[in-house]
Scaffold this motif. Sequence first.
Motif, PDB file in Angstrom:
ATOM      1  N   LYS A 133      34.528  21.645  43.087  1.00 33.83           N
ATOM      2  CA  LYS A 133      35.942  21.465  42.774  1.00 33.83           C
ATOM      3  C   LYS A 133      36.278  22.125  41.430  1.00 33.83           C
ATOM      4  O   LYS A 133      35.539  22.006  40.464  1.00 33.83           O
ATOM      5  N   ILE A 134      37.397  22.816  41.420  1.00 32.53           N
ATOM      6  CA  ILE A 134      37.882  23.408  40.173  1.00 32.53           C
ATOM      7  C   ILE A 134      38.512  22.296  39.329  1.00 32.53           C
ATOM      8  O   ILE A 134      39.376  21.548  39.823  1.00 32.53           O
ATOM      9  N   PRO A 135      38.109  22.107  38.060  1.00 36.16           N
ATOM     10  CA  PRO A 135      38.682  21.034  37.228  1.00 36.16           C
ATOM     11  C   PRO A 135      40.208  21.170  37.106  1.00 36.16           C
ATOM     12  O   PRO A 135      40.738  22.277  36.976  1.00 36.16           O
ATOM     13  N   ASP A 136      40.881  20.032  37.148  1.00 33.83           N
ATOM     14  CA  ASP A 136      42.346  20.046  37.038  1.00 33.83           C
ATOM     15  C   ASP A 136      42.805  20.406  35.630  1.00 33.83           C
ATOM     16  O   ASP A 136      43.802  21.122  35.467  1.00 33.83           O
ATOM     17  N   ASP A 198      34.255  25.056  31.583  1.00 35.67           N
ATOM     18  CA  ASP A 198      34.390  24.189  32.760  1.00 35.67           C
ATOM     19  C   ASP A 198      34.579  25.004  34.035  1.00 35.67           C
ATOM     20  O   ASP A 198      34.280  24.524  35.133  1.00 35.67           O
ATOM     21  N   THR A 199      35.099  26.226  33.896  1.00 38.80           N
ATOM     22  CA  THR A 199      35.389  27.077  35.048  1.00 38.80           C
ATOM     23  C   THR A 199      35.089  28.518  34.678  1.00 38.80           C
ATOM     24  O   THR A 199      35.288  28.935  33.542  1.00 38.80           O
ATOM     25  N   ILE A 231      33.147  28.576  40.219  1.00 42.61           N
ATOM     26  CA  ILE A 231      33.529  29.982  40.040  1.00 42.61           C
ATOM     27  C   ILE A 231      34.728  30.317  40.921  1.00 42.61           C
ATOM     28  O   ILE A 231      34.752  29.975  42.114  1.00 42.61           O
ATOM     29  N   ILE A 232      35.712  30.994  40.293  1.00 43.90           N
ATOM     30  CA  ILE A 232      36.857  31.542  41.024  1.00 43.90           C
ATOM     31  C   ILE A 232      36.643  33.057  41.110  1.00 43.90           C
ATOM     32  O   ILE A 232      36.467  33.727  40.098  1.00 43.90           O
ATOM     33  N   SER A 233      36.645  33.579  42.341  1.00 41.58           N
ATOM     34  CA  SER A 233      36.489  35.012  42.542  1.00 41.58           C
ATOM     35  C   SER A 233      37.862  35.670  42.541  1.00 41.58           C
ATOM     36  O   SER A 233      38.784  35.222  43.226  1.00 41.58           O
ATOM     37  N   ALA A 234      37.990  36.751  41.763  1.00 42.00           N
ATOM     38  CA  ALA A 234      39.268  37.472  41.676  1.00 42.00           C
ATOM     39  C   ALA A 234      38.960  38.961  41.658  1.00 42.00           C
ATOM     40  O   ALA A 234      38.950  39.599  40.615  1.00 42.00           O
ATOM     41  N   VAL A 235      38.672  39.487  42.846  1.00 44.27           N
ATOM     42  CA  VAL A 235      38.233  40.877  42.954  1.00 44.27           C
ATOM     43  C   VAL A 235      39.289  41.678  43.712  1.00 44.27           C
ATOM     44  O   VAL A 235      39.604  41.367  44.863  1.00 44.27           O
ATOM     45  N   GLY A 236      39.844  42.700  43.084  1.00 42.55           N
ATOM     46  CA  GLY A 236      40.759  43.610  43.757  1.00 42.55           C
ATOM     47  C   GLY A 236      42.123  43.022  43.977  1.00 42.55           C
ATOM     48  O   GLY A 236      42.620  42.182  43.215  1.00 42.55           O
TER      49      GLY A 236
END
Length: 449
Positions: A133-136, A198-199, A231-236
Amino acid sequence: MEQRQPLTVKALTKYIKLKFDYDKNLQHLLLKGELSNVKRHSRGHLYFTLKDDEAQINAVMFASAASHLEFVPTEGMQVIVKGHITVYEAGGTYSLYVKEMTEDGIGNLYVAYTQLKERLATEGLFDARFKQKIPDYPQAVGVITSPTGAAIRDIISTIKRRFPMVTIYVYPALVQGEQAEASIISCIKQANAMNLVDTLIVGRGGGSIEDLWAFNKEGVARAIFESKIPIISAVGHETDFTIADFVADHRAPTPTGAAELAVPNLPDVLKHLNQLNARLNHNFNLQFKQKKDYLTQLCNHYIMKNPAALFEQRLMYVDQLSEKLNYVLQDQLTRNQTKWWTLHHRLLQLDPKASVDQAKQSLLLQDQTLRQLMLQHLSQSKQDYTVLLTKLELLNPLSILKKGYTVLTNDKDEMVTTVQDISVGQDLLISLDDGRVRASVKEIETSES
């Protein structure tokens, strides 16, 4: 011929364009290559790069021709195209203008991408059960990307605008080229080892499939999967999907979108806090009013005006409980006594001493009875013996000897009862009451003579 007057850029470009346009070899081309960086314009035009292992060329297919395609051109697809080369004067670039396009298989990079995706999916690296879970409300956010690209600027500006109190840690990484895979893996491990954020946001801006290929590497995928930090992926761009997107805990369509996912919007947070505060005040006032009304009711209750009544009721209740307790105790005592007497009686019946005493009494009675029976039997036996003795005495031949009779026996001790059993000269034994006499027969007389 030596040129004396300088040309304008427009004139030079126009000249080059004419060269392209009048070259028959460039007007009817049949090319084979792999599609890359495919983009469709809102008006229907199709822009892409056609490439092979050693070179690439920009290409465009206008809507009039693209509308007749029987398939959807995608990244990595192998195609055969017909078209011509021309120069775009305003940009000073040459491009391939495609009139027809047919499929010719899938490119090598796309094949590798598909195979790795299927293998990692089989291993479970994409399973939702492993997603964190991504922390709020994070206190620190880490960004793994190129420190000089547009992506890092978009991420930082978005985070500062939305949630300025968060701390941002940048982990500079190569995001393109042969060294990019090792660089990204190192940054992910470094962030986990330092444990300051945290993220994590891992990504880069858009590009061709070759530009994004580092995020399709197995090593990067496994490093993302093993990360203890979400981890949040942000590719392209929004239409670009890499292996990293499937393994990451959350996928953002763009780096800006990743920043929006990583932190909340401060105005929204403040608005939510105000709503919570208003709700808290409302609930507090409601609870306070309810408690106050309840207290007022208690104060107006007749018990509060006459507390002795409550005491008296309690005394009556205690008396009732006391009587009930006495009754229950008495009943229980009676039951226990009855049970005790029953057990005592059974115990007496089963007491071995009583059994022994009873057996002893029975034995004494039997002994007395046996003695009486023996005495009676002995007395009767004595009487019977006397009678038999008397009879025997009467029948005893020797008893008559006392009366003067004698018994005559021969030498064989056989009783002689007739003269026929003796002869003259025979010795006989005469038994008297007090002895015996031996005699010899001289003469025999019979009753007939």
